[in-house]
Design an enzyme around this catalytic site. Structure first.
Site, PDB file in Angstrom:
ATOM      1  N   GLY A  86      50.189  59.162  39.099  1.00 38.52           N
ATOM      2  CA  GLY A  86      50.808  58.054  38.380  1.00 38.52           C
ATOM      3  C   GLY A  86      52.284  58.020  38.701  1.00 38.52           C
ATOM      4  CB  CYS A 113      49.991  63.676  42.120  1.00 37.07           C
ATOM      5  SG  CYS A 113      51.705  63.372  42.537  1.00 37.07           S
ATOM      6  CE1 TYR A 114      53.272  61.371  34.570  1.00 36.95           C
ATOM      7  CE2 TYR A 114      50.983  61.245  33.884  1.00 36.95           C
ATOM      8  CZ  TYR A 114      52.330  61.177  33.579  1.00 36.95           C
ATOM      9  OH  TYR A 114      52.718  60.930  32.288  1.00 36.95           O
ATOM     10  CG  HIS A 200      47.891  61.958  46.454  1.00 36.59           C
ATOM     11  ND1 HIS A 200      47.524  61.262  45.315  1.00 36.59           N
ATOM     12  CD2 HIS A 200      49.228  62.156  46.358  1.00 36.59           C
ATOM     13  CE1 HIS A 200      48.591  61.042  44.574  1.00 36.59           C
ATOM     14  NE2 HIS A 200      49.642  61.569  45.190  1.00 36.59           N
ATOM     15  CD  GLU A 202      44.039  60.639  45.896  1.00 32.71           C
ATOM     16  OE1 GLU A 202      43.849  61.869  45.933  1.00 32.71           O
ATOM     17  OE2 GLU A 202      45.026  60.127  45.331  1.00 32.71           O
ATOM     18  CB  SER A 254      28.664  31.737  47.904  1.00 31.11           C
ATOM     19  OG  SER A 254      28.676  33.047  48.438  1.00 31.11           O
ATOM     20  N   GLY A 255      26.257  32.163  50.119  1.00 28.41           N
ATOM     21  CA  GLY A 255      26.109  32.487  51.532  1.00 28.41           C
ATOM     22  C   GLY A 255      26.786  33.803  51.869  1.00 28.41           C
ATOM     23  N   GLY A 256      27.602  34.292  50.965  1.00 33.96           N
ATOM     24  CA  GLY A 256      28.302  35.552  51.199  1.00 33.96           C
ATOM     25  C   GLY A 256      27.483  36.747  50.749  1.00 33.96           C
ATOM     26  CB  VAL A 257      27.863  40.358  51.502  1.00 28.98           C
ATOM     27  CG1 VAL A 257      29.247  40.671  51.069  1.00 28.98           C
ATOM     28  CG2 VAL A 257      26.998  41.587  51.346  1.00 28.98           C
ATOM     29  CG  ASP A 258      30.201  40.265  46.791  1.00 28.41           C
ATOM     30  OD1 ASP A 258      29.937  41.129  47.636  1.00 28.41           O
ATOM     31  OD2 ASP A 258      31.356  39.994  46.428  1.00 28.41           O
ATOM     32  CB  SER A 259      26.112  35.240  45.700  1.00 24.67           C
ATOM     33  OG  SER A 259      26.125  34.669  46.982  1.00 24.67           O
ATOM     34  CB  SER A 260      23.256  37.460  49.939  1.00 25.67           C
ATOM     35  OG  SER A 260      23.780  36.257  50.421  1.00 25.67           O
ATOM     36  CE  LYS A 400      32.513  42.315  50.108  1.00 28.99           C
ATOM     37  NZ  LYS A 400      32.383  41.030  49.415  1.00 28.99           N
TER      38      LYS A 400
END
Ligand code: XMP
Length: 544
Positions: A86, A113-114, A200, A202, A254-260, A400
């Site tokens: 942080g 870290c923090y 870090h 990550e 919509s044709g995109g990945v999420d809604s598909s 994603k």
């Protein structure tokens, strides 16, 4: 760094957003059947990245508020806690503090870290400003391997980013690693399961960061590593069936990945109780509209409603040149068309949408989650509450890249899963100036050539976003003996991690040449092709 803040090309985040505040909050209320880690967010730029790295170890985790009460944590019953970094100084007035009882729960804790400074200070260590602030790579020596540094070499390079550090461990902590300027680069409490890392793990610049997190979550916390996307698919299928019963669900495509992915998951879960709505706004790229229709009628046999609103969008956009005005019109018309279509489907009680975990985190919608962060939104709109649907959001726990994995598990084709992001307003913001069907045809042809050539050159997956833009100026050229006065196409290709910053992609000259030749020879009305060599900032990825 919010690596998942990239735009989606889907209904969830596009102008076509279908958020409804009437939706029931679902995600966190469900009992979990798998181990989980909680990440207490102290305002780190990399909190989401920690979450992704933990999940890469097949361990589920969630981001929660830094001051979540010890009692609530006991109820959630996680296997371990990670305290994020942080920007504050632990000793500054008003610095974010966790519930002090946290450290006596007996649950393993890793402070980063923090988070380390907070943990150590709570146990009597002294934290002060370091003599020199340390940013960047540092050589680090392991002095006590133990469980945290198992299977990690004695010397490694770590990524530091701090002004404060633990100066005196208050004799409560054993040093595990040191750097030239930081005697307590990693520590372990003498008798409590509390660990701290000043660096870090990550970020990819830290060697063996993944192994370190694995050692913590799998060995020290004892998580079984059984969480996976395919187990999640089965779990979600069960959950959706339970939630929906015999009722009907509407899903916007919509044709995109999420809604598909949402539609494919629901199709698996509830079959013909699913009705999909696809609003064809005429602003999609070559072949996209047909592909959506084929996929969700032939491959996934859903009750697909296509609202052909191409002419309506064109009419409403006629003569509009201001980009924000275009976005507003598209958002409004989308809602109207979607609403009319949804009303034509009787007895639908649920609306499914592809809200992702970063959206949930950033909206502050989760009562245990971190506070909302301000995010610049390109998008406006949202379905009005009057529709009264209950929401189904099967992706709200996922990043994603995990949605992509889920898409693969559900059998969606690779080219769809890895498609570059496409903005909600579609070609409207790439057809600069006023939009007409003729200009959209020109842009679509040029865009197809750009994408085809990138795929042929094997570059499509290396580039995060590429497309053609049609400029609103006519340019002098020459063809045979005649002067021409025709359009210009801009080719844009960028490399980016998070879409917040981006660099122009160094396309090989022969690829540029093929793109240019094919466009000027094959797209009527275009006599010039230029390549955009601007980075973001100061430019943006899109041109409008
Ligand atoms: P800029 O142009 O701001 O774009 O650098 C960053 C990312 O956002 C996408 N973008 C949009 N996405 N609706 C969207 O859903 C929009 O209005 C919009 N405008 C830009 C852009 O394609 C890039 O990926």
């Amino acid at each position: 760094m919010n690596t998942d803040s990239q735009p989606t090309d889907d209904l969830s985040a596009g102008n076509q957003s279908v958020t409804s505040t009437t939706g029931h909050y679902r995600g966190e209320a469900q009992p979990l059947e798998h181990d989980q880690i909680l990440i207490l967010d102290f305002g780190s730029q990399t909190a989401q990245l920690i979450a992704r790295r933990v999940r890469e170890q097949n361990v589920f985790c969630r981001l929660v508020r830094h001051n979540l009460s010890a009692q609530r944590i006991r109820e959630i019953n996680p296997r371990g806690l990670i305290l994020s970094g942080g920007p504050a100084s632990v000793y500054a007035e008003g610095a974010p503090q966790p519930d002090p009882e946290l450290f006596d729960l007996g649950i393993p804790i890793l402070g980063i870290c923090y988070g380390m400074q907070v943990a150590c200070r709570s146990q009597g260590a002294r934290v002060e400003s370091a003599d020199t602030r340390e940013f960047g790579r540092s050589p680090c020596r392991i002095v006590d391997t133990g469980r945290l540094f198992a299977d990690i070499p004695d010397e490694l390079v770590v990524w530091m980013s701090h002004g404060d550090q633990v100066h005196d461990s208050g004799s409560q902590f054993v040093p595990l690693a040191t750097t030239d300027t930081c005697p307590f680069a990693a520590v372990r409490h003498f008798d409590k399961p509390i660990y701290g890392l000043q660096f870090h793990p990550e970020v990819t610049h830290t060697d063996f960061g993944g192994q370190l997190l694995k050692n913590f979550v799998r060995d020290i916390c004892g998580c079984d590593g059984a969480w996976s996307i395919s187990s999640l698919v089965n779990q979600q299928v069960e959950q959706v069936r339970k939630q929906v019963g015999s009722k009907r669900v509407i899903c916007g495509l919509s044709g995109g990945v999420d809604s598909s992915v949402v539609a494919a998951l629901l199709s698996r879960a509830i079959g013909d109780q699913l009705s999909c709505i696809f609003v064809d706004n005429g602003l999609l790229r070559h072949g996209e509209s047909k592909e959506v229709q084929d996929r969700f009628t032939s491959h996934f046999k859903t009750d697909l409603h296509v609202a052909d609103a191409r002419q309506r969008f064109l009419d409403e956009l006629a003569g509009v040149t201001d980009p924000q005005e275009k976005r507003k019109i598209i958002g409004r018309v989308f809602i109207e068309v979607f609403r009319d279509e949804a009303r034509s489907i009787p007895d639908a009680d649920f609306l499914a949408q592809g809200t992702l975990y970063p959206d949930v985190i950033e909206s502050g919608a989760n009562p245990d989650g971190p506070a909302a962060t301000i995010k610049t939104h390109h998008n406006v709109g949202g379905l009005p509450d009057e529709l009264g649907f209950e929401l189904i959001e099967p992706l709200r726990d996922l990043f994603k890249d995990e949605v992509r994995q889920m898409g693969e598990t559900l059998g969606l084709p690779e080219h769809l899963i890895w498609r570059h992001p496409f903005p909600g307003p579609g070609l409207a913001v790439r057809c600069l100036g006023a939009i007409s069907e003729d200009r959209l045809v020109t842009l679509r042809q040029a865009d197809l050539i750009v994408i085809e050539e990138l795929r042929l050159a094997g570059l499509y997956r290396e580039i995060q976003q590429a497309f053609a833009v049609l400029l609103p100026v006519q340019i002098v050229g020459v063809m045979g003996d005649d002067r021409t006065y025709q359009d210009t196409i801009v080719v844009r290709a960028v490399a980016t991690d998070d879409f917040m910053t981006a660099d122009w992609f160094r396309l090989p000259h022969d690829v540029m040449e093929r793109i240019s030749t094919r466009i000027t020879n094959g797209v009527p009305g275009v006599n010039r092709v230029v390549y955009d060599i601007s980075s973001k900032p100061p430019s943006t990825i899109e041109w409008e």
